[in-house]
Design a protein around this motif. Structure first.
Motif, mmCIF file in Angstrom:
data_model
loop_
_atom_site.group_PDB
_atom_site.id
_atom_site.type_symbol
_atom_site.label_atom_id
_atom_site.label_comp_id
_atom_site.label_asym_id
_atom_site.label_seq_id
_atom_site.Cartn_x
_atom_site.Cartn_y
_atom_site.Cartn_z
ATOM 1 N N GLY A 173 -7.724 3.923 -1.135
ATOM 2 C CA GLY A 173 -8.023 5.348 -1.195
ATOM 3 C C GLY A 173 -6.808 6.244 -1.213
ATOM 4 O O GLY A 173 -6.951 7.476 -1.327
ATOM 5 N N GLN A 174 -5.608 5.679 -1.142
ATOM 6 C CA GLN A 174 -4.377 6.466 -1.117
ATOM 7 C C GLN A 174 -3.909 6.809 -2.529
ATOM 8 O O GLN A 174 -4.167 6.075 -3.479
ATOM 9 N N VAL A 175 -3.197 7.923 -2.661
ATOM 10 C CA VAL A 175 -2.535 8.240 -3.922
ATOM 11 C C VAL A 175 -1.180 7.524 -3.934
ATOM 12 O O VAL A 175 -0.638 7.190 -2.864
ATOM 13 N N PRO A 176 -0.611 7.262 -5.111
ATOM 14 C CA PRO A 176 0.633 6.488 -5.193
ATOM 15 C C PRO A 176 1.774 7.014 -4.332
ATOM 16 O O PRO A 176 2.538 6.222 -3.771
ATOM 17 N N ALA A 177 1.901 8.328 -4.209
ATOM 18 C CA ALA A 177 3.019 8.898 -3.453
ATOM 19 C C ALA A 177 2.991 8.514 -1.988
ATOM 20 O O ALA A 177 4.021 8.585 -1.301
ATOM 21 N N ARG A 178 1.845 8.090 -1.485
ATOM 22 C CA ARG A 178 1.724 7.700 -0.084
ATOM 23 C C ARG A 178 2.086 6.238 0.141
ATOM 24 O O ARG A 178 2.095 5.766 1.281
ATOM 25 N N LEU A 179 2.399 5.509 -0.939
ATOM 26 C CA LEU A 179 2.713 4.088 -0.861
ATOM 27 C C LEU A 179 4.213 3.853 -0.960
ATOM 28 O O LEU A 179 4.946 4.663 -1.542
ATOM 29 N N SER A 180 4.662 2.749 -0.411
ATOM 30 C CA SER A 180 6.054 2.348 -0.603
ATOM 31 C C SER A 180 6.248 1.884 -2.040
ATOM 32 O O SER A 180 5.275 1.671 -2.782
ATOM 33 N N ALA A 181 7.514 1.699 -2.443
ATOM 34 C CA ALA A 181 7.794 1.239 -3.804
ATOM 35 C C ALA A 181 7.150 -0.124 -4.065
ATOM 36 O O ALA A 181 6.546 -0.353 -5.124
ATOM 37 N N GLY A 182 7.260 -1.022 -3.096
ATOM 38 C CA GLY A 182 6.664 -2.341 -3.269
ATOM 39 C C GLY A 182 5.156 -2.283 -3.389
ATOM 40 O O GLY A 182 4.547 -3.017 -4.180
ATOM 41 N N GLU A 183 4.515 -1.415 -2.616
ATOM 42 C CA GLU A 183 3.062 -1.257 -2.689
ATOM 43 C C GLU A 183 2.639 -0.647 -4.016
ATOM 44 O O GLU A 183 1.617 -1.039 -4.596
ATOM 45 N N GLN A 184 3.434 0.302 -4.529
ATOM 46 C CA GLN A 184 3.124 0.875 -5.843
ATOM 47 C C GLN A 184 3.204 -0.189 -6.933
ATOM 48 O O GLN A 184 2.367 -0.228 -7.842
ATOM 49 N N GLN A 185 4.198 -1.078 -6.837
ATOM 50 C CA GLN A 185 4.296 -2.121 -7.849
ATOM 51 C C GLN A 185 3.131 -3.103 -7.733
ATOM 52 O O GLN A 185 2.629 -3.607 -8.744
ATOM 53 N N ARG A 186 2.660 -3.377 -6.530
ATOM 54 C CA ARG A 186 1.479 -4.225 -6.352
ATOM 55 C C ARG A 186 0.257 -3.578 -7.008
ATOM 56 O O ARG A 186 -0.550 -4.257 -7.649
ATOM 57 N N ALA A 187 0.131 -2.257 -6.822
ATOM 58 C CA ALA A 187 -0.981 -1.547 -7.460
ATOM 59 C C ALA A 187 -0.872 -1.629 -8.983
ATOM 60 O O ALA A 187 -1.880 -1.795 -9.687
ATOM 61 N N ALA A 188 0.357 -1.521 -9.490
ATOM 62 C CA ALA A 188 0.564 -1.617 -10.934
ATOM 63 C C ALA A 188 0.212 -3.014 -11.447
ATOM 64 O O ALA A 188 -0.336 -3.157 -12.557
ATOM 65 N N ILE A 189 0.503 -4.039 -10.663
ATOM 66 C CA ILE A 189 0.144 -5.404 -11.054
ATOM 67 C C ILE A 189 -1.375 -5.560 -11.081
ATOM 68 O O ILE A 189 -1.948 -6.157 -12.001
ATOM 69 N N ALA A 190 -2.045 -5.007 -10.067
ATOM 70 C CA ALA A 190 -3.510 -5.059 -10.049
ATOM 71 C C ALA A 190 -4.091 -4.374 -11.273
ATOM 72 O O ALA A 190 -5.033 -4.887 -11.903
ATOM 73 N N ARG A 191 -3.552 -3.211 -11.611
ATOM 74 C CA ARG A 191 -4.021 -2.500 -12.810
ATOM 75 C C ARG A 191 -3.809 -3.346 -14.062
ATOM 76 O O ARG A 191 -4.678 -3.414 -14.938
ATOM 77 N N ALA A 192 -2.668 -4.015 -14.153
ATOM 78 C CA ALA A 192 -2.372 -4.833 -15.331
ATOM 79 C C ALA A 192 -3.313 -6.020 -15.456
ATOM 80 O O ALA A 192 -3.561 -6.508 -16.566
ATOM 81 N N LEU A 193 -3.845 -6.499 -14.315
ATOM 82 C CA LEU A 193 -4.681 -7.697 -14.327
ATOM 83 C C LEU A 193 -6.173 -7.401 -14.314
ATOM 84 O O LEU A 193 -6.984 -8.329 -14.356
ATOM 85 N N ILE A 194 -6.557 -6.126 -14.267
ATOM 86 C CA ILE A 194 -7.960 -5.764 -14.092
ATOM 87 C C ILE A 194 -8.852 -6.318 -15.202
ATOM 88 O O ILE A 194 -9.994 -6.711 -14.967
ATOM 89 N N ASN A 195 -8.338 -6.395 -16.428
ATOM 90 C CA ASN A 195 -9.135 -6.890 -17.555
ATOM 91 C C ASN A 195 -8.921 -8.374 -17.830
ATOM 92 O O ASN A 195 -9.277 -8.866 -18.899
#
Length: 245
Positions: free
Chosen positions: A139-161
């Motif tokens: 439920g957090q926006v990216p700015a509330r995450l650390s750099a490593g957490e943002q990259q994890r979110a980006a990996i999840a987005r890349a793998l969603i399909n």
């Protein structure tokens, strides 16, 4: 194993105000299904250009690219867009998350755009965020995450399909040592589950996670090393030293 990616005499030339820039000069490449390939080389050698051509983000000046049996050269722009959504996951150095959307919405968006059912996309998102260790950040926006957490979110987005291939351009370049190591461990884990990965890096420590390392110079693959467990870092460093001589 069959080849998931194949290129033949792949070339890319950029024309600007000055002299033409030959970013790639006839690259022949084959990546097997389930393989983890790292691409190394000095700045300006064509690493990112190669990744963009493999993923259909750009078109070659000459040569061919095949992805999962499809010749990308023959596709229209709209067909390339569909292929990118359904067959390719992209991870970049600076995450490229949408700042005013939550992590959950960022991850789900490509799945919804691809026409998957909201229920299926939500299930996949929950699965990925749990696997990546950031389920509590949904439920957090990216700015509330650390750099490593943002990259994890980006990996999840890349793998969603559930893409055929994950293309990563310097995915640890903006991370501290610990976060970078954690992201690399995640790549290894997904690769062990069968995910094909092509990763661009300038860091031997990152490249040593791969099954095979390709070395580019002046737009050409000049060498490659298949890594052996227990000798990864030494093999990559030795090859880099050899290239510089």
């Amino acid at each position: 194993m069959s080849n998931l990616i194949e290129t033949t005499e792949l070339a890319k030339t950029y024309h600007g105000d000055g002299a033409a820039v030959h970013a790639l000069r006839g690259v022949d490449l084959a990546v097997e299904q389930g393989e983890f390939v790292a691409v190394m080389g000095p700045s300006g050698c064509g690493k990112s250009t190669l990744l963009h051509l493999l993923g259909g983000l750009d078109r070659p000046t000459a040569g061919q690219v095949r992805l999962d049996g499809t010749l990308l050269n023959d596709l229209s722009e709209s067909q390339l867009a569909v292929l990118r959504r359904t067959h390719v996951g992209f991870v970049f150095q600076f995450y490229n998350l949408i700042g005013n959307l939550s992590v959950a919405d960022n991850v789900e968006l490509p799945g919804l755009v691809a026409g998957r059912s909201p229920r299926e996309v939500a299930r996949r998102r929950e699965e990925l965020l749990e696997a990546l260790g950031i389920a509590d950040k949904a439920g957090q926006v990216p700015a509330r995450l650390s750099a490593g957490e943002q990259q994890r979110a980006a990996i999840a987005r890349a793998l969603i399909n559930e893409p055929a291939v994950l293309l990563a351009d310097e995915p640890t370049g903006n991370l501290d040592t610990r976060s970078g190591a954690e992201v690399l461990e995640l790549f290894r884990r997904f690769n062990e589950r069968g995910q094909t990965i092509v990763l661009v890096t300038h860091d031997p420590r990152v490249a040593s996670s791969a099954d095979r390392v390709l070395f580019l110079r002046d737009g050409r693959i000049v060498d490659q090393t298949r890594l052996v467990a227990g000798q990864e870092m030494a093999a990559v460093l030795a090859k880099l030293v050899e290239m510089e001589m």
